[in-house]
Design a protein around this motif. Sequence first.
Motif, PDB file in Angstrom:
ATOM      1  N   MET A 295       2.905  -9.701   9.048  1.00 25.48           N
ATOM      2  CA  MET A 295       3.155  -9.110   7.811  1.00 25.48           C
ATOM      3  C   MET A 295       2.636  -9.762   6.796  1.00 25.48           C
ATOM      4  SD  MET A 295       7.212  -8.397   8.395  1.00 25.48           S
ATOM      5  CE  MET A 295       7.873  -7.514   9.866  1.00 25.48           C
ATOM      6  N   ALA A 296       1.741  -9.186   5.693  1.00 23.52           N
ATOM      7  CA  ALA A 296       0.913 -10.032   4.935  1.00 23.52           C
ATOM      8  C   ALA A 296       0.743  -8.993   3.678  1.00 23.52           C
ATOM      9  CB  ALA A 296      -0.490 -10.090   5.620  1.00 23.52           C
ATOM     10  N   LYS A 297       0.090  -9.472   2.819  1.00 26.61           N
ATOM     11  CA  LYS A 297      -0.242  -8.749   1.587  1.00 26.61           C
ATOM     12  C   LYS A 297      -1.710  -9.016   1.194  1.00 26.61           C
ATOM     13  CE  LYS A 297       3.903  -7.322  -0.633  1.00 26.61           C
ATOM     14  NZ  LYS A 297       4.813  -6.986  -1.848  1.00 26.61           N
ATOM     15  N   LEU A 298      -2.622  -7.877   0.857  1.00 25.91           N
ATOM     16  CA  LEU A 298      -3.678  -7.996   0.485  1.00 25.91           C
ATOM     17  C   LEU A 298      -3.968  -7.631  -1.012  1.00 25.91           C
ATOM     18  CD1 LEU A 298      -6.872  -7.917   1.320  1.00 25.91           C
ATOM     19  CD2 LEU A 298      -6.768  -5.364   1.741  1.00 25.91           C
ATOM     20  N   SER A 299      -4.549  -8.207  -1.784  1.00 20.81           N
ATOM     21  CA  SER A 299      -4.772  -8.003  -3.198  1.00 20.81           C
ATOM     22  C   SER A 299      -6.137  -7.156  -3.377  1.00 20.81           C
ATOM     23  CB  SER A 299      -5.199  -9.277  -3.952  1.00 20.81           C
ATOM     24  OG  SER A 299      -5.009  -8.798  -5.394  1.00 20.81           O
ATOM     25  N   ARG A 300      -5.515  -6.146  -4.050  1.00 22.18           N
ATOM     26  CA  ARG A 300      -6.561  -4.751  -4.149  1.00 22.18           C
ATOM     27  C   ARG A 300      -6.471  -4.282  -5.285  1.00 22.18           C
ATOM     28  NH1 ARG A 300     -10.738  -2.121  -3.037  1.00 22.18           N
ATOM     29  NH2 ARG A 300      -9.762  -0.286  -2.897  1.00 22.18           N
ATOM     30  N   SER A 301      -7.486  -4.095  -6.401  1.00 21.40           N
ATOM     31  CA  SER A 301      -7.510  -3.539  -7.727  1.00 21.40           C
ATOM     32  C   SER A 301      -6.449  -3.799  -8.551  1.00 21.40           C
ATOM     33  CB  SER A 301      -7.694  -2.207  -7.577  1.00 21.40           C
ATOM     34  OG  SER A 301      -8.994  -1.858  -6.853  1.00 21.40           O
ATOM     35  N   GLY A 302      -5.941  -5.032  -8.413  1.00 23.87           N
ATOM     36  CA  GLY A 302      -4.614  -5.408  -9.284  1.00 23.87           C
ATOM     37  C   GLY A 302      -3.199  -5.100  -8.601  1.00 23.87           C
ATOM     38  N   ALA A 303      -3.396  -4.384  -7.331  1.00 22.30           N
ATOM     39  CA  ALA A 303      -2.193  -3.930  -6.654  1.00 22.30           C
ATOM     40  C   ALA A 303      -2.116  -4.957  -5.295  1.00 22.30           C
ATOM     41  CB  ALA A 303      -2.317  -2.546  -6.361  1.00 22.30           C
ATOM     42  N   GLU A 304      -0.910  -5.254  -5.011  1.00 14.51           N
ATOM     43  CA  GLU A 304      -0.751  -5.934  -3.707  1.00 14.51           C
ATOM     44  C   GLU A 304      -0.467  -5.025  -2.559  1.00 14.51           C
ATOM     45  OE1 GLU A 304      -0.669  -9.764  -2.941  1.00 14.51           O
ATOM     46  OE2 GLU A 304      -1.960  -9.350  -4.703  1.00 14.51           O
ATOM     47  N   ILE A 305      -1.234  -4.703  -1.394  1.00 17.42           N
ATOM     48  CA  ILE A 305      -0.829  -3.788  -0.548  1.00 17.42           C
ATOM     49  C   ILE A 305      -0.515  -4.743   0.805  1.00 17.42           C
ATOM     50  CG2 ILE A 305      -1.920  -2.255   1.198  1.00 17.42           C
ATOM     51  CD1 ILE A 305      -2.255  -1.806  -1.894  1.00 17.42           C
ATOM     52  N   TYR A 306       0.970  -4.136   1.072  1.00 15.90           N
ATOM     53  CA  TYR A 306       1.624  -4.629   2.199  1.00 15.90           C
ATOM     54  C   TYR A 306       1.067  -4.237   3.661  1.00 15.90           C
ATOM     55  CZ  TYR A 306       5.472  -5.184   5.813  1.00 15.90           C
ATOM     56  OH  TYR A 306       6.057  -5.495   6.957  1.00 15.90           O
ATOM     57  N   TYR A 307       0.749  -4.902   4.685  1.00 21.47           N
ATOM     58  CA  TYR A 307       0.137  -4.375   5.926  1.00 21.47           C
ATOM     59  C   TYR A 307       0.899  -5.497   7.047  1.00 21.47           C
ATOM     60  CZ  TYR A 307      -3.335  -8.330   5.910  1.00 21.47           C
ATOM     61  OH  TYR A 307      -4.054  -9.189   6.024  1.00 21.47           O
ATOM     62  N   GLU A 308       0.745  -4.861   8.474  1.00 18.01           N
ATOM     63  CA  GLU A 308       1.231  -5.532   9.413  1.00 18.01           C
ATOM     64  C   GLU A 308       0.245  -5.385  10.605  1.00 18.01           C
ATOM     65  OE1 GLU A 308       4.827  -3.590  10.956  1.00 18.01           O
ATOM     66  OE2 GLU A 308       5.875  -3.861   8.838  1.00 18.01           O
ATOM     67  N   VAL A 309       0.126  -6.607  11.256  1.00 19.32           N
ATOM     68  CA  VAL A 309      -0.683  -6.353  12.599  1.00 19.32           C
ATOM     69  C   VAL A 309       0.162  -6.724  13.753  1.00 19.32           C
ATOM     70  CG1 VAL A 309      -2.848  -7.393  13.410  1.00 19.32           C
ATOM     71  CG2 VAL A 309      -2.566  -7.319  11.036  1.00 19.32           C
ATOM     72  N   HIS A 310      -0.016  -6.078  14.668  1.00 19.40           N
ATOM     73  CA  HIS A 310       0.488  -6.018  16.044  1.00 19.40           C
ATOM     74  C   HIS A 310      -0.389  -6.110  17.033  1.00 19.40           C
ATOM     75  CE1 HIS A 310       4.375  -5.062  13.990  1.00 19.40           C
ATOM     76  NE2 HIS A 310       3.764  -4.369  13.300  1.00 19.40           N
ATOM     77  N   GLY A 311      -0.202  -6.855  18.196  1.00 23.28           N
ATOM     78  CA  GLY A 311      -0.974  -6.879  19.340  1.00 23.28           C
ATOM     79  C   GLY A 311      -2.468  -7.282  19.256  1.00 23.28           C
ATOM     80  N   SER A 312      -3.378  -6.994  20.013  1.00 17.39           N
ATOM     81  CA  SER A 312      -4.518  -7.205  20.279  1.00 17.39           C
ATOM     82  C   SER A 312      -5.298  -6.320  20.802  1.00 17.39           C
ATOM     83  CB  SER A 312      -4.967  -8.735  20.973  1.00 17.39           C
ATOM     84  OG  SER A 312      -4.365  -8.765  22.225  1.00 17.39           O
TER      85      SER A 312
ATOM     86  N   SER B 181       4.516  -2.317  -0.808  1.00 14.27           N
ATOM     87  CA  SER B 181       3.394  -2.254  -1.569  1.00 14.27           C
ATOM     88  C   SER B 181       3.637  -2.705  -2.915  1.00 14.27           C
ATOM     89  CB  SER B 181       2.296  -1.457  -1.409  1.00 14.27           C
ATOM     90  OG  SER B 181       1.610  -1.608   0.027  1.00 14.27           O
ATOM     91  N   ASP B 182       2.647  -2.761  -3.926  1.00 10.15           N
ATOM     92  CA  ASP B 182       2.906  -2.667  -5.379  1.00 10.15           C
ATOM     93  C   ASP B 182       2.859  -1.276  -5.886  1.00 10.15           C
ATOM     94  OD1 ASP B 182       3.227  -5.222  -5.670  1.00 10.15           O
ATOM     95  OD2 ASP B 182       1.125  -5.693  -6.646  1.00 10.15           O
ATOM     96  N   TYR B 183       3.866  -0.906  -6.951  1.00 10.60           N
ATOM     97  CA  TYR B 183       3.821   0.281  -7.689  1.00 10.60           C
ATOM     98  C   TYR B 183       3.205  -0.036  -9.056  1.00 10.60           C
ATOM     99  CZ  TYR B 183       7.409   1.102  -4.283  1.00 10.60           C
ATOM    100  OH  TYR B 183       8.269   1.047  -2.968  1.00 10.60           O
ATOM    101  N   PRO B 184       1.716   0.063  -9.260  1.00 17.25           N
ATOM    102  CA  PRO B 184       1.284   0.103 -10.667  1.00 17.25           C
ATOM    103  C   PRO B 184       1.661   1.023 -11.588  1.00 17.25           C
ATOM    104  CG  PRO B 184      -0.380  -0.005  -8.859  1.00 17.25           C
ATOM    105  CD  PRO B 184       0.987   0.232  -8.189  1.00 17.25           C
ATOM    106  N   ASP B 185       1.884   0.589 -12.711  1.00 17.29           N
ATOM    107  CA  ASP B 185       2.250   1.440 -13.859  1.00 17.29           C
ATOM    108  C   ASP B 185       1.234   2.439 -14.494  1.00 17.29           C
ATOM    109  OD1 ASP B 185       4.926   0.482 -14.100  1.00 17.29           O
ATOM    110  OD2 ASP B 185       4.301  -0.987 -15.348  1.00 17.29           O
ATOM    111  N   ASP B 186      -0.178   2.084 -14.123  1.00 16.92           N
ATOM    112  CA  ASP B 186      -1.194   2.807 -14.695  1.00 16.92           C
ATOM    113  C   ASP B 186      -1.746   3.995 -13.349  1.00 16.92           C
ATOM    114  OD1 ASP B 186      -3.634   3.933 -15.098  1.00 16.92           O
ATOM    115  OD2 ASP B 186      -4.876   1.891 -14.909  1.00 16.92           O
TER     116      ASP B 186
END
Length: 256
Positions: free
Chosen positions: A1-18, A59-64
């Motif tokens: 479980m992690a977050k990625l910063s994208r264009s001012g928004a934090e995007i939540y994601y998960e990685v499972h397996g290989s 993930s983030d909920y930008p107002d713009d």
Amino acid sequence: MAKLSRSGAEIYYEVHGSGPPLILTHGYSSTSAMWQGQIDALSRRHTLVLWDMRGHGQSDYPDDPTAYSEQLTVGDIAALLDAVGAEKAIVGGLSLGGYMSLAFHRAHPERVRALLIVDTGPGFKKDDAREVWNTRARDTGDRFDREGLEVLKTLSAERASVTHRNAKGLALAARGMLAQRDARVIESLPDIKVPSLVVVGADDTPFLAASDYMAAKIPGAQKAVIPNAGHAVNIDQPQAFIDAVLPFLDRLEGSA
């Protein structure tokens, strides 16, 4: 479980397996949690990436309002693949997530190994049909503005257990990501050269014709119709969904 910063928004994601990368995108007003029933089966042989689109879930909920668009969502998918070190991936999703997967292929065909398109429509060639869809999308956004998250109780099964922080992001996503601007995605279908599987629930009446259309227009596409399943086919019939998808994925590995 992690977050990625994208264009001012934090995007939540998960990685499972290989294994070979597989990224799945949820439907509008759902979240990555809709794939919980598939994590075990799909992560045994793949690096499974699940994520929440902007305005959804964790993930983030930008107002713009301009922060919600097809272009930015396609960019989010590319950035997520970069984050997990995947030059190419099997790209798929359900409903809006499937449409965004097609849009990603149109923008970045070199990064798509295969497509998994579930209970999805590819957009519209005719302006009047697109406007009917967009009117519904705007009405959905207006409902979330008026009624808040109570709207989710009237929607289909993939939203039954979702958690959103507020309804504003969903309203903006309806107007910016669910609404469509042009016919570029549907017109790109004949140019798809990667293995593609189209999955649809037999009871998902609004998307049956669209699934037939995609299976006919995408060269070499396979189609699976899952009995006794509606729009959330992977939730309605989880084992039948896996039984349709795993042979497709196994053939990809066999041909690699």
